[in-house]
Design a protein around this motif. Structure first.
Motif, PDB file in Angstrom:
ATOM      1  N   ARG A 124      37.201  -0.316  20.174  1.00 56.34           N
ATOM      2  CA  ARG A 124      35.878  -0.903  20.242  1.00 56.34           C
ATOM      3  C   ARG A 124      35.848  -2.202  19.450  1.00 56.34           C
ATOM      4  N   THR A 149      22.435   1.879  26.827  1.00 60.84           N
ATOM      5  CA  THR A 149      23.473   0.909  26.453  1.00 60.84           C
ATOM      6  C   THR A 149      24.807   1.207  27.138  1.00 60.84           C
ATOM      7  N   LYS A 150      25.076   2.453  27.442  1.00 58.15           N
ATOM      8  CA  LYS A 150      26.296   2.763  28.207  1.00 58.15           C
ATOM      9  C   LYS A 150      26.221   2.137  29.595  1.00 58.15           C
ATOM     10  N   MET A 163      26.880  -1.493  29.191  1.00 58.35           N
ATOM     11  CA  MET A 163      28.330  -1.703  29.070  1.00 58.35           C
ATOM     12  C   MET A 163      28.989  -1.783  30.445  1.00 58.35           C
ATOM     13  N   LYS A 164      28.547  -0.928  31.364  1.00 55.04           N
ATOM     14  CA  LYS A 164      29.118  -0.940  32.712  1.00 55.04           C
ATOM     15  C   LYS A 164      28.837  -2.274  33.407  1.00 55.04           C
ATOM     16  N   THR A 176      28.722  -5.119  32.046  1.00 56.92           N
ATOM     17  CA  THR A 176      29.553  -6.181  31.468  1.00 56.92           C
ATOM     18  C   THR A 176      31.045  -5.850  31.542  1.00 56.92           C
ATOM     19  N   ALA A 177      31.383  -4.704  32.106  1.00 58.25           N
ATOM     20  CA  ALA A 177      32.791  -4.280  32.169  1.00 58.25           C
ATOM     21  C   ALA A 177      33.620  -5.288  32.958  1.00 58.25           C
ATOM     22  N   THR A 212      32.207  -8.971  24.447  1.00 54.95           N
ATOM     23  CA  THR A 212      30.803  -8.621  24.629  1.00 54.95           C
ATOM     24  C   THR A 212      30.460  -7.516  23.644  1.00 54.95           C
ATOM     25  N   ARG A 213      29.493  -7.774  22.770  1.00 54.18           N
ATOM     26  CA  ARG A 213      29.053  -6.745  21.836  1.00 54.18           C
ATOM     27  C   ARG A 213      27.591  -6.425  22.082  1.00 54.18           C
ATOM     28  N   ILE A 214      27.251  -5.157  21.928  1.00 54.68           N
ATOM     29  CA  ILE A 214      25.883  -4.696  22.156  1.00 54.68           C
ATOM     30  C   ILE A 214      25.320  -4.174  20.840  1.00 54.68           C
ATOM     31  N   ASP A 239      27.585  -1.541  19.215  1.00 54.02           N
ATOM     32  CA  ASP A 239      28.591  -2.075  18.296  1.00 54.02           C
ATOM     33  C   ASP A 239      27.999  -2.491  16.956  1.00 54.02           C
TER      34      ASP A 239
END
Length: 255
Positions: A6, A196-197, A200-201, A203-204, A210-212, A231
């Motif tokens: 991470r 947020t998961k 993340m998808k 921005t995958a 990329t930090r959230i 993060d």
């Protein structure tokens, strides 16, 4: 300890318009003193003062690892834009992160996803990192439906940024449910992690980092419950007490 796969943990605060110039300088001096603590915990630390305090803050922080931010920037470097602040000038002043798209600016000044995306592009063009605030306005009463509603409201906010900035550019997305800003308690941990998961998808596969972050009444113990989905934290008034900020840095280092 944080997972090796991470990104590095990140925490910081925007001072908005809470402090005058003298109080801001005093606060940034306190943040300067937390630099060693942040480095020992392998945490990136940032602070975002108001525009008038950027130059004195840069002088205080220039020999530290603390990242200096700005609360906004215009989407053009130069021109007849009275009252706006040039991203070129901010970069020259030592700014590394530019906050944009906060719910207050969207609500009070009517900022749109398109305008925020243009600002993000201008920031990356000037070698700064856009910190883009995203989040849904309302919260559904049924948990599963609330997550889906939040994801769909956030999707155009995220996708407009991804379409505007180079794929290799670093970006920070601060997930701040509008209904949780200023509330007594942060949003439910399961809700935040599930949303947020999904972000993340979206921005995958990006080449750039990329930090959230989570923002919205975050405080002690918040990050541990959210570590699976974010993060770091984007703190509000809780961080005005530097002891609180130090505690959160410690928590990020441990999780």
């Amino acid at each position: 300890m944080p997972s090796a796969d991470r990104p590095k943990r990140l925490v910081g605060t925007s001072l908005k318009m809470y402090f005058d110039l003298a109080a801001t300088t005093s606060y940034v001096k306190g943040v300067q003193e937390l630099d060693t603590h942040a480095k020992s915990n392998n945490v990136d630390l940032f602070v975002i003062p108001d525009f008038l305090a950027i130059l004195p803050s840069h002088e205080l922080l220039k020999d530290t690892s603390v990242i200096l931010g700005a609360q906004d920037a215009f989407w053009e470097d130069r021109g007849a834009y009275t009252g706006e602040v040039s991203p070129l000038s901010l970069a020259q002043a030592g700014v590394k992160i530019v906050e944009m798209g906060h719910a207050e600016r969207r609500r009070i000044f009517g900022e749109t996803d398109e305008q925020v995306a243009k600002k993000a592009a201008a920031a990356t063009h000037n070698h700064m990192v856009p910190l883009v605030c995203i989040g849904e306005k309302s919260h559904g009463s049924i948990a599963s439906a609330a997550v889906g509603m939040a994801v769909e409201e956030c999707r155009p906010q995220v996708m407009s940024i991804l379409s505007a900035v180079p794929d290799e550019a670093e970006i920070i997305l601060a997930y701040e449910p509008v209904w949780a800003i200023g509330a007594k308690e942060p949003a439910d941990a399961d809700h935040v992690v599930n949303v947020t998961k999904e972000i993340m998808k979206m921005t995958a596969g990006r080449k750039g980092l990329t930090r959230i972050l989570y923002g919205g009444s975050a405080g002690p113990g918040t990050f541990k419950r959210l570590a699976e989905g974010v993060d770091g934290l984007f703190l509000g008034r809780f961080a005005h007490d530097l002891n609180n900020l130090k505690q959160v840095i410690t928590e990020l280092g441990e999780n």
